[in-house]
Enzyme design. Structure first.
Site, PDB file in Angstrom:
ATOM      1  N   ASP A  79       0.874  -1.169   0.000  1.00  0.00           N
ATOM      2  CA  ASP A  79       0.000   0.000   0.000  1.00  0.00           C
ATOM      3  C   ASP A  79       0.918   1.227   0.000  1.00  0.00           C
ATOM      4  OD1 ASP A  79      -1.472   2.213   0.628  1.00  0.00           O
ATOM      5  OD2 ASP A  79      -2.502   1.343   2.355  1.00  0.00           O
TER       6      ASP A  79
ATOM      7  N   LYS B 114      -2.645  12.197  -3.444  1.00  0.00           N
ATOM      8  CA  LYS B 114      -1.639  12.380  -2.386  1.00  0.00           C
ATOM      9  C   LYS B 114      -0.277  12.724  -2.973  1.00  0.00           C
ATOM     10  CE  LYS B 114      -3.925   9.162   0.774  1.00  0.00           C
ATOM     11  NZ  LYS B 114      -4.519   9.935   1.862  1.00  0.00           N
TER      12      LYS B 114
ATOM     13  N   CYS C  58      -8.501   6.779  10.030  1.00  0.00           N
ATOM     14  CA  CYS C  58      -8.894   5.505   9.385  1.00  0.00           C
ATOM     15  C   CYS C  58      -7.969   4.367   9.824  1.00  0.00           C
ATOM     16  CB  CYS C  58      -8.895   5.613   7.860  1.00  0.00           C
ATOM     17  SG  CYS C  58     -10.091   6.780   7.249  1.00  0.00           S
TER      18      CYS C  58
HETATM   19  N1  PMP Z   1      -3.675   3.591   2.673  1.00  0.00           N
HETATM   20  C1  PMP Z   1      -3.041   4.551   3.332  1.00  0.00           C
HETATM   21  C2  PMP Z   1      -1.757   4.226   4.036  1.00  0.00           C
HETATM   22  C3  PMP Z   1      -3.553   5.852   3.343  1.00  0.00           C
HETATM   23  O1  PMP Z   1      -2.923   6.798   4.008  1.00  0.00           O
HETATM   24  C4  PMP Z   1      -4.742   6.116   2.655  1.00  0.00           C
HETATM   25  C5  PMP Z   1      -5.358   7.513   2.653  1.00  0.00           C
HETATM   26  N2  PMP Z   1      -5.369   8.141   3.884  1.00  0.00           N
HETATM   27  C6  PMP Z   1      -5.370   5.076   1.982  1.00  0.00           C
HETATM   28  C7  PMP Z   1      -4.818   3.827   1.998  1.00  0.00           C
HETATM   29  C8  PMP Z   1      -6.654   5.288   1.217  1.00  0.00           C
HETATM   30  O2  PMP Z   1      -6.425   6.181   0.166  1.00  0.00           O
HETATM   31  P1  PMP Z   1      -7.656   6.693  -0.701  1.00  0.00           P
HETATM   32  O3  PMP Z   1      -8.581   7.358   0.260  1.00  0.00           O
HETATM   33  O4  PMP Z   1      -7.041   7.644  -1.665  1.00  0.00           O
HETATM   34  O5  PMP Z   1      -8.261   5.506  -1.328  1.00  0.00           O
END
Ligand code: PMP
Length: 412
Positions: free
Chosen positions: A201, A227, A367
Site C-alpha cells: 500500500d 496524495k 482511518c
Molecule cells: N492507505 C493509506 C496508508 C492511506 O494513508 C490512505 C489515505 N489516507 C489510503 C490507503 C486510502 O487512500 P484513498 O482514500 O485515496 O483511497
C-alpha cells in the site's frame, strides 16, 4: 542538506496564497491530500477545454486526443515506478479501490479455507476491511504484524507471522499515522521465500520515496494521485503481469471485453480487462502532469527536504513537556508525518485552535482504529509535510501548538 527552492515551489501552488482567519494558510495536512500546482490545474483545464471525449476506439480527433492523453499517463506511471510495461498499470479510482480489486479478484480466486492473510496493525481501514471480508467468506485467517513501542515493525514479528501458510501479505510502505517506513525489501524477500504474495500500500510512500517495482519485487503496488499533487478520483494498481493475467476481472461491462455473445463473454487483454466503463481521462491528465512536476523536482530531493522539516519539528516537539508523540522519535526510517496528543486536550480541539491560526492539520483516528486501540489512544492530531512546506511553516505550527493549552485556560 536541503536542496529545494521552496520559495519558488510555493509560488506554483495558488491555493497556498489563501488567507484563512487573516493569516496566509499553512497547509500541513498532506497525508490526507496534497495541493495541486498550476501546471496540474491547467493540464486538467486544457483537457476539458480542448480534448474532452470518450477515449479508445473513437474515430474523431477529440477521441484520438483523449486516448493519447490517457495512454501517455499510463506510460508516465509505468516509467515513474519502473514497471516492465503498461500492461501492468491499471487505473482505478484510488488506493481503496485498488485494494478492493485485489481482494475481490485475486482473493476470491486464490484464497482458500485455512490460508493466512497478514496485514499490519498500522494498516489503513482500506487495507483491513477488504481482507476481513475475504477471510470471512473463505474461512481464512487474518493475522496482524504488531509494531514495537517506538512504532516500528520488528523483523522478528515478520519471521514469526509469515509462514508457509501465508498466502498474502498486504503492508503499507509508510504508516499514515506514525510516519514509520517499513523495511519493505527485506520483508518482501522473506515473504517470497515462504511463497507469500506481497501487496504494498504505497498511498503514503509513493509520493515521497522513490519506488522501483523491479528492485522492490512487490507483486502489487497501489497508490492514489491525490496524495502526490494530482487530482482525486484516480488511483493506480500495479501488478506483475503474470499475476494480473491469472486474475478474473473485478468489474464487468463496457471497454473490458473482447467478445460478447448472448450467454458468454471473453475479456480484453491487460490492462483493459480491469478497466470497465468510461475511464477518468481528466484524472489521468492531472496525474501525468503531477508526476512531471515531481520528477522535475526529484523525489529524492523531496524526501531530503521533508527529513529536514521533520527532524526540526520533532526535536522542538520533544522539548514540550505536555506533548506526547506517537511513533518513531528519531529520523531513521520515518517520513514527514507526526502524530501527537496534547495533555488534557482533545485532538479535535487542537486542530480547531490551529485552524484559527490558519494552520491546517488533521485529527481523529486517521482511518486506523485498530492501531488507535493498540496504542491505547482514541485519536491523535497529525501534522504532515510535503515539498512546499518551509521551516517557517513548522515554526508557525510550533508556536500555535504551544498556545493550545493556554487557549483552553490551562496555566501553561
Ligand atoms: N492507505 C493509506 C496508508 C492511506 O494513508 C490512505 C489515505 N489516507 C489510503 C490507503 C486510502 O487512500 P484513498 O482514500 O485515496 O483511497
Amino acid at each position: 542538506m536541503d536542496s529545494l527552492d521552496v520559495a519558488r515551489i510555493k509560488k506554483d501552488f495558488p491555493i497556498l496564497e489563501r488567507v484563512v482567519n487573516d493569516k496566509q494558510i499553512v497547509y500541513l495536512d498532506n497525508a490526507a491530500t496534497t495541493q495541486k500546482p498550476t501546471s496540474v490545474i491547467e493540464k486538467i483545464n486544457d483537457y476539458n477545454r480542448f480534448s474532452h471525449a470518450n477515449p479508445h476506439r473513437g474515430a474523431h480527433i477529440l477521441s484520438v486526443e483523449s486516448t493519447k492523453i490517457y495512454d501517455d499517463a499510463k506510460e508516465k506511471v509505468k516509467s515513474f515506478i519502473n514497471a516492465h510495461s503498461t500492461e501492468e498499470i491499471i487505473f482505478t479510482r484510488n488506493t481503496t479501490e485498488s485494494l478492493n480489486l485485489i481482494a475481490q479478484s485475486y482473493g476470491r480466486e486464490f484464497i482458500e479455507k485455512g490460508d493466512e492473510i497478514v496485514i499490519t496493525i498500522s494498516s489503513h481501514h482500506s487495507n483491513i476491511l477488504p481482507w476481513q471480508r475475504i477471510a470471512k467468506e473463505k474461512d481464512a485467517i487474518l493475522k496482524y504484524l504488531y509494531l514495537d513501542k517506538d512504532g516500528r515493525l520488528p523483523m522478528e514479528e515478520v519471521y514469526k507471522k509469515i509462514t508457509k501458510k501465508t498466502k498474502l501479505l498486504s503492508i503499507e510502505g509508510m504508516s499514515n499515522v506514525l510516519g514509520t517506513i517499513h523495511p519493505l525489501k527485506e520483508i518482501i524477500k522473506y515473504a517470497h521465500n515462504m511463497g507469500t504474495k506481497v501487496i504494498v500500500d504505497g498511498a503514503q510512500s509513493v509520493p515521497h520515496i522513490k519506488i522501483d517495482v523491479k528492485d522492490l519485487d512487490a507483486d502489487f503496488l497501489v497508490f492514489s494521485a491525490h496524495k502526490m499533487l494530482g487530482p482525486m478520483g484516480i488511483g493506480v494498481l500495479y501488478g506483475k503481469k503474470e499475476i494480473l493475467e491469472s486474475m478474473p476481472p473485478f468489474l464487468l461491462g463496457g471497454d473490458m471485453i473482447e467478445y460478447v455473445s448472448e450467454q458468454d463473454s471473453s475479456f480484453a487483454p491487460l490492462p483493459f480487462k480491469f478497466e470497465a466503463g468510461t475511464q477518468n481521462v481528466e484524472g489521468a491528465a492531472g496525474l501525468l502532469e503531477a508526476i512531471n512536476y515531481l520528477e522535475n523536482i526529484g523525489i529524492e530531493n523531496i524526501k531530503l527536504h521533508e527529513e529536514v522539516l521533520t527532524q526540526y519539528t520533532l526535536e522542538k516537539m520533544m522539548n514540550i513537556s505536555y506533548l506526547d508523540i506517537q511513533g518513531p522519535l528519531d529520523m531513521e526510517n520515518r517520513g514527514g508525518i507526526i502524530s501527537f496528543t496534547i495533555k488534557d486536550v482533545h485532538p479535535h480541539d487542537t486542530a480547531t485552535i490551529l485552524d484559527s491560526y490558519g494552520i491546517a492539520i488533521r485529527s481523529g483516528h486517521h482511518c486506523a482504529q485498530p492501531l488507535m486501540h493498540y496504542m491505547g489512544v482514541p485519536s491523535t492530531s497529525r501534522v504532515s509535510f510535503y515539498l512546499y512546506n518551509t521551516l517557517e511553516d513548522a515554526d508557525k505550527f510550533l508556536y500555535a501548538i504551544k498556545n493550545v493549552r493556554k487557549w483552553l485556560g490551562y496555566g501553561s
